[in-house]
Enzyme design. Structure first.
Site, PDB file in Angstrom:
ATOM      1  N   LYS A 198      47.428   1.444 -22.973  1.00 47.07           N
ATOM      2  CA  LYS A 198      48.002   2.056 -24.171  1.00 47.07           C
ATOM      3  C   LYS A 198      49.494   2.275 -23.937  1.00 47.07           C
ATOM      4  O   LYS A 198      49.907   3.178 -23.208  1.00 47.07           O
ATOM      5  CB  LYS A 198      47.297   3.373 -24.498  1.00 47.07           C
ATOM      6  N   LYS A 213      38.274  -1.102 -27.478  1.00 45.40           N
ATOM      7  CA  LYS A 213      37.988  -1.555 -28.835  1.00 45.40           C
ATOM      8  C   LYS A 213      36.712  -2.389 -28.821  1.00 45.40           C
ATOM      9  O   LYS A 213      36.579  -3.286 -27.981  1.00 45.40           O
ATOM     10  CB  LYS A 213      39.140  -2.419 -29.367  1.00 45.40           C
TER      11      LYS A 213
END
Ligand code: D41
Length: 671
Positions: A117, A292
């Site tokens: 991230k 995800k």
């Protein structure tokens, strides 16, 4: 103007080549040609476009330098909202996320794609027929700001997608960030220019993108990783998040190379731990990882809640910022006498580590933050770098805070403090009279990459200097086992070990010895270059500034530092004593250079070269055996005069010295 077809073809070919090399460099991280070749192609295209302005296309790689400043950013409505991400702060949160996913999908082992991230800004890029037509910030997810001019300056973002199988309209989303190295360099520049330093890379990236003048943005080394798509018309995408990322990569967009597709949530947690270990080594800042669900059909089933997809989650690292109280400001004296203010803090945990000190850089920085002792401050710590005071929480300023001034006298030795011209750096003028500088000089001398004296750590050096046993590096070799053993926390065994280590360190190399002396700006590479060039210590001690500048890597400033160092009586004395103590190194053999075309020739470079940088030219000439000097004299054999060469060229003409232009130089280097 009518542009001949062959010129158009030439420009188009150059653009294709440049785009291809950009892709190899930025997206694949695997450049095919040296930078100089890339620069050459780029300059060739620039020259063509200068000659035929009508050739310039909006997506030409030359069109990244920034445009006229804007009055304000326009608003952009996101056709497909830019969702936000839910957060997980520990394994439990992640497992709860996985339970929800598995339950809804009625599966045990969902496939996830896990990505670092990035700690930057979410950005949307819109490509129309492959051409970048608009870039926008995320804003509140529905409405962002049009930052196209700024985004166009980012070299890793293609102005034109690669290939020909991309959708007619495609919106790519990702994170724009400032690499760690770029952040450090930018802050250094900001401070040197008397401007505010940025608290962290994220703020620096945001500040750079919020510039109304894109020419400023162009000077900021921003980068982007793409992590998804928004709007799409007239095309198809592969099924699966990882496959989409791969396709984006094929189209020339940059995707984070650490991304992995894994099966099951435990593999996600493993990825998290793997990335946590790598974190400090990554070239960019991250604040966690994102998981995800890979399959778009499954994503559809999961849907979203309050603007965050149920199929993705951010697993955050512990916070890197924390609030605490500034208790005091101490002034530290470094090896070269530089005075640095250091914040003493009420201990606070930042990113899993207890922090009690933070760097403050200089008085300007303190003034700009209006920092006062007693203030509540935000501490920022990224990875393994030194924590710093990022900002002051003015709303929490107590009644009786005290402002701070850097001292006029060195806090360690009382010598006057001097301010160097054009620098915000204050320096103690005490030199090796100052115990702090003495300690740092000895620590450096003993350090691993210098004399590598095992067992002589920072604490012991401080003890030895404080006890008056050691004043200079040479004194180390006079130490007696009984004196050392008499020191606090020193057993006989460790004292004996230290003496053995000192004895061992006497056998060294000239390069290490030079580095160990701690001459300003003489790092390991410069020390090695000096050793290779002069081969003996005597030769280095006797040389002058002009001759020093013929050494690779040595410019006028370093040359002054070297000469000044060896001019000083106390330095010469220490060196003398070290040699008497038996410090020695192997003789450096002269390299066989007779066969080189420029052996023994003194060459001077002046003016601007277009096809290669000056240091590159210097290196290449040296590789041919030349000595490259800084100024023209009777001894000069050859002057290379680039564009706008001035007085040096004139002098060479007067002295009747051979002069070559850039073309002549290139020809010479070809040989
Ligand atoms: O690296 C990131 N900062 C990152 C942000 C990422 N790797 N993936 C992301 N994925 C999404 C979804 C799943 C909603 C498409 C994101 C973000 N969103 C995001 N960034 C800022 C707000 C949301």
């Amino acid at each position: 103007m009518n542009i001949p077809t062959e010129i158009r073809v030439q420009a188009e070919t150059l653009r294709e080549q440049i785009n291809h090399h950009n892709y190899r460099y930025y997206v694949l991280d695997d450049p095919e040609v040296p930078d100089a070749e890339y620069d050459r192609l780029f300059r060739e295209l620039q020259n063509l476009e200068e000659k035929y302005p009508a050739l310039v296309s909006h997506d030409s790689p030359t069109q990244r330098v920034g445009a006229q400043p804007l009055a304000a950013f326009d608003e952009v409505q996101h056709v497909v909202p830019m969702l936000s991400l839910g957060n997980a702060f520990n394994d439990e949160d992640v497992l709860a996320f996985a339970r929800r996913v598995n339950e809804k999908l009625d599966s045990e082992d969902t496939v996830f794609t896990a990505e670092p991230k990035l700690d930057g800004l979410a950005i949307s890029l819109l490509y129309d027929n492959g051409v970048l037509v608009r870039a926008a910030t995320r804003g509140d997810g529905m409405t962002g700001e049009n930052v196209t001019q700024n985004i166009r300056t980012i070299k890793s973002i293609p102005l034109h997608m690669l290939g020909n199988d991309y959708p007619r309209l495609l919106e790519v989303r990702g994170e724009v960030y400032l690499p760690k190295a770029g952040f450090e360099a930018l802050n250094k520049r900001q401070r040197a220019a008397g401007e505010k330093a940025f608290a962290n890379p994220r703020n620096a990236a945001a500040g750079s993108l919020r510039q109304l003048d894109s020419r400023i943005t162009a000077t900021r080394p921003l980068a982007m990783f793409c992590y998804g798509v928004g709007q799409m018309e007239g095309g198809t995408l592969p099924k699966g998040h990882a496959a989409i990322l791969q396709r984006l990569k094929d189209w020339g967009l940059r995707v984070c190379p650490e991304t992995q597709t894994v099966q099951g949530i435990n593999a996600c947690l493993e990825f998290y731990r793997h990335i946590a270990v790598q974190r400090d080594q990554l070239s960019y800042d991250i604040d966690g990882v994102v998981y995800k669900v890979d399959d778009p059909a499954q994503q559809q089933i999961l849907g979203f809640v309050s603007r965050a997809p149920r199929w993705a989650i951010a697993h955050k690292f512990p916070a890197e910022e924390a609030i605490t109280r500034l208790l005091a400001i101490d002034v530290q004296v470094g090896r070269t006498g530089a005075l640095t203010p250091v914040a003493r803090l009420k201990p606070v945990e930042v990113g899993g580590v207890t922090v009690t000190n933070a760097t403050l850089h200089n008085q300007d920085e303190i003034d700009r933050m209006d920092l006062r002792i007693g203030d509540t401050v935000v501490i920022y710590r990224a990875g393994d770098v030194i924590p710093k005071v990022a900002s002051v929480v003015l709303s929490r300023r107590p009644q009786n805070t005290q402002s701070f001034r850097m001292p006029d006298q060195c806090p360690e030795c009382g010598s006057d403090v001097e301010c160097e011209d054009g620098e915000a750096i204050l320096r103690c003028s005490g030199g090796l009279f100052c115990p702090a500088q003495r300690k740092e000089a000895i620590k450096h001398f003993a350090s691993r990459r210098a004399m590598d004296i095992e067992g002589l750590g920072d604490k012991l050096v401080e003890q030895l200097v404080d006890a008056g046993l050691v004043q200079t590096p040479a004194d180390l070799f006079q130490l007696k086992p009984e004196t050392v053993a008499g020191l606090e926390r020193m057993a006989e065994k460790s004292a004996a070990n230290l003496l053995t280590a000192l004895e061992k360190s006497k056998s060294t190399t000239l390069a290490r010895f030079l580095f160990a002396l701690g001459i300003r700006e003489v790092g390991e590479t410069t020390a090695q270059n000096l050793a290779n060039h002069y081969r003996t210590l005597d030769a280095i001690m006797q040389t002058d500034e002009e001759d020093l500048q013929t050494v690779s890597d040595v410019g006028p400033i370093v040359a002054v530092y070297v000469v000044t160092f060896f001019k000083q009586a106390h330095n010469r004395e220490v060196i003398e004593q070290l040699l008497v103590q038996g410090m020695h190194w192997p003789i450096i053999e002269a390299v066989e250079t007779e066969s080189l075309p420029l052996t023994g020739k003194i060459v001077v470079l002046t003016g601007t070269l277009n096809s290669l940088g000056r240091s590159e030219a210097k290196e290449k000439l040296q590789a041919l055996g030349a000595k490259v000097a800084g100024s023209v004299s009777k001894k000069t054999d050859l002057v290379i005069a680039g564009e706008a060469a001035g007085s040096k060229r004139e002098k060479a003409e007067i002295l009747g010295i051979d002069i070559l232009d850039e073309a002549g130089l290139l020809e010479l280097l070809e040989k």
